[in-house]
Structure formats: structure tokens, C-alpha cells
Design an enzyme around this catalytic site. Structure first.
Site, PDB file in Angstrom:
ATOM      1  N   LYS A  22      10.345 -18.134  -0.451  1.00 46.49           N
ATOM      2  CA  LYS A  22       9.604 -18.279   0.499  1.00 46.49           C
ATOM      3  C   LYS A  22       8.210 -18.875   0.684  1.00 46.49           C
ATOM      4  CE  LYS A  22      10.975 -18.589   5.259  1.00 46.49           C
ATOM      5  NZ  LYS A  22      11.156 -17.437   5.288  1.00 46.49           N
ATOM      6  N   THR A  42      12.563 -12.287   5.848  1.00 51.23           N
ATOM      7  CA  THR A  42      11.027 -12.854   4.913  1.00 51.23           C
ATOM      8  C   THR A  42      10.063 -11.887   5.174  1.00 51.23           C
ATOM      9  OG1 THR A  42      11.561 -14.831   5.784  1.00 51.23           O
ATOM     10  CG2 THR A  42       8.987 -14.459   4.986  1.00 51.23           C
ATOM     11  N   LYS A  55       2.891 -15.028  10.275  1.00 55.24           N
ATOM     12  CA  LYS A  55       3.762 -13.910   9.523  1.00 55.24           C
ATOM     13  C   LYS A  55       3.485 -14.566   8.487  1.00 55.24           C
ATOM     14  CE  LYS A  55       7.741 -11.131   8.754  1.00 55.24           C
ATOM     15  NZ  LYS A  55       8.751 -11.479   8.732  1.00 55.24           N
TER      16      LYS A  55
END
Length: 289
Positions: A168, A93, A243
Site C-alpha cells: 500500500k 493503513t 499521511k
């Protein structure tokens, strides 16, 4: 297929093991000796460098911590060392811009590449039930789908390069905000004198139901078994949620998107992480309420 797998951490280790179970010849690399040892136990052939692992590979799968590392690994150790016939699949990611940049560098060198970040967490990685959001050309997606399907329950083509990362980031911004809303709702229900199991039984079947409640309830002993029933250990770490929320805030700024709920979720998780809770599951934020 001969598949090189780069990055054998909490997520990558289980993913590589599932590729072995599917009958693939997995050539694995990680910087951590313990991760390499686990991969070997799971049937992978292990290597001491990325360049060795990708030699002769039909595909390269990576699961790495951030965009800077992804770019460094692909430019220094994968591109020009793996055969140009190898499909490159980055399941990390990372930010959309870096995903697109690395895909362009790969294409310029003659490789097909997809960004394929995952949703599901450690249990899903181990169980082979991840959801993959894939960015790349239709041809690259078609080549990568059977590889990804060996590690997941759903493989969805989101669009061109970078679209997987965009999907995502948007998904996890929604997840972060909905988990906080779920936590504050349970906290308020308790203060109003409601039995929390009874409230779960009602809300999980009413208009307030969401995944954070029905599948990942932040209250111990309520609903299905979740990290809340294990002292908020395992699952999806707060540091990783933060994050992803930071990536979402960067993407929102770039796109000119107004995200007040996502912004507030990022602030709350930043404070929770700064208080020393980065290793706890992200549902543990209920402790602040």
C-alpha cells in the site's frame, strides 16, 4: 458469519454496509454517534464498546486512523476478548513495523491475523470495489479472502505479515508522484496553447497515460467524472495522501531506499496541506501549478 467491525468513518461505514449486503451479521463500533447511527441504518448491530462488539465474533475487521490506535485497540479491546477462533483483519493503513508487531502479539495469544489495507477511496468503499493488499500466512489469507471479497473487486496476497502495508505504501507513493506529474503536464499543456480535452484524448492513448490521467483526471470537465468536477471535494483527501507519503518516507529510510520522486511529492503535499487544503481531494494540488 458474525463479523465485528471497528471504525465506521468515511471508508469503514461503506465497507461494513457491504458486509451486511453480503449476508453477514455485522456488529459495529465507532466513537462517533453519527457513524453508529448510519451503521444501524445500514443493517449493522451497534455497540458502545469494542469489547462488546467482538464478543462471539467469527472475524474482526478494523479500519482505524493510525498505527498507535490500531495497536491500542487490538491489545486492550480485541485480543483476549474476541474468541481465539476469530480471524483478525486490519484494513487500516499503518506503518509496516506496527502491523508486524500487532500480528505477532495476536499470534502469541492464539489468533490468526492479516493486514489488509485498501486502495480505492470513499466511492469504492461504498460501491464494494476496493482493492485489498493482504499480508499474512497463506492459511489466514484463505480464511480472510471471502470476507474481503464482499467489500472489494480484488483481493491479492502480498506476502507475510506487513507485506500488505508495504504494498500500500509503495502504491500510494507512486500515486502521489504520478498525480503531481499529471497536474504539471496539464498546466504546461494549457500554457502551450493546447486544448486540454484534446490533450487528454491524445495522452490517455499514448505512452504518457497513467491512472491519474485516465481514471482520475485533475482537470474539471476532462475525462471521466472525478472530484475535480465537484470542486475537489470527496475522493481521497490531501491529508490522507500526506499521511501515506510520510509512511513511505519512514519506510524508505528504514529500508535504505532512494526515493527522490517520492520525497519531492511528500514535500509538495506537505506544503499544500499546510496551506489549509488537507480536506480537499489530493488532485487539487493542480491549483498550485
Amino acid at each position: 458469519m458474525k463479523i465485528a467491525f471497528i471504525g465506521l468513518g468515511n471508508m469503514g461505514g461503506g465497507m461494513a454496509a457491504n458486509l451486511v449486503k453480503a449476508g453477514h451479521d455485522v456488529h459495529a463500533f465507532d466513537l462517533a454517534e453519527a457513524a453508529l447511527a448510519r451503521a444501524k441504518e445500514n443493517g449493522c448491530t451497534t455497540y458502545t464498546s469494542v469489547k462488546e462488539a467482538v464478543q462471539g465474533a467469527d472475524a474482526v475487521v478494523s479500519m482505524l486512523p493510525n498505527g498507535a490506535i490500531v495497536k491500542a485497540v487490538y491489545t486492550a479491546d480485541v485480543i483476549g476478548h474476541a474468541p481465539t477462533s476469530a480471524l483478525l483483519l486490519d484494513c487500516s493503513t499503518i506503518d509496516v513495523a506496527t502491523a508486524r508487531e500487532v500480528a505477532t502479539l495476536a499470534a502469541d495469544a492464539g489468533y490468526a491475523m492479516v493486514d489488509a489495507p485498501v486502495s480505492g477511496g470513499i466511492a469504492a468503499a461504498n460501491g464494494g470495489t476496493l482493492t485489498f493488499m493482504v499480508g499474512g500466512s497463506a492459511d489466514a489469507f484463505a480464511r480472510g479472502e471471502p470476507i474481503l471479497a464482499a467489500m472489494g473487486k480484488a483481493v491479492i496476497h502480498a506476502g507475510d505479515s506487513g507485506a500488505g502495508q508495504a504494498a500500500k505504501i509503495c502504491n500510494n507513493m507512486l500515486l502521489g508522484a504520478s498525480m503531481i506529474a499529471t497536474c504539471e503536464t496539464f498546466a504546461m499543456a494549457e500554457k502551450l496553447g493546447l486544448d486540454l480535452q484534446t490533450f487528454f484524448d491524445i495522452s490517455s492513448k499514448a505512452s504518457g497515460q497513467c491512472w491519474s490521467m485516465t481514471s482520475y483526471c485533475p482537470v474539471p470537465g476532462v475525462g471521466p467524472t472525478t472530484p475535480a468536477d465537484n470542486g475537489y471535494q470527496g475522493g481521497f483527501a490531501t491529508a490522507l495522501m500526506l499521511k501515506d507519503l510520510k509512511l513511505a518516507m519512514e519506510a524508505a529510510k528504514t529500508a535504505g531506499a532512494d526515493v527522490p520522486m517520492g520525497s519531492r511529492a511528500a514535500e509538495l503535499y506537505a506544503a499544500f496541506d499546510a496551506a489549509g487544503n488537507g480536506g480537499m481531494d489530493f488532485s487539487a494540488i493542480i491549483k498550485t501549478l
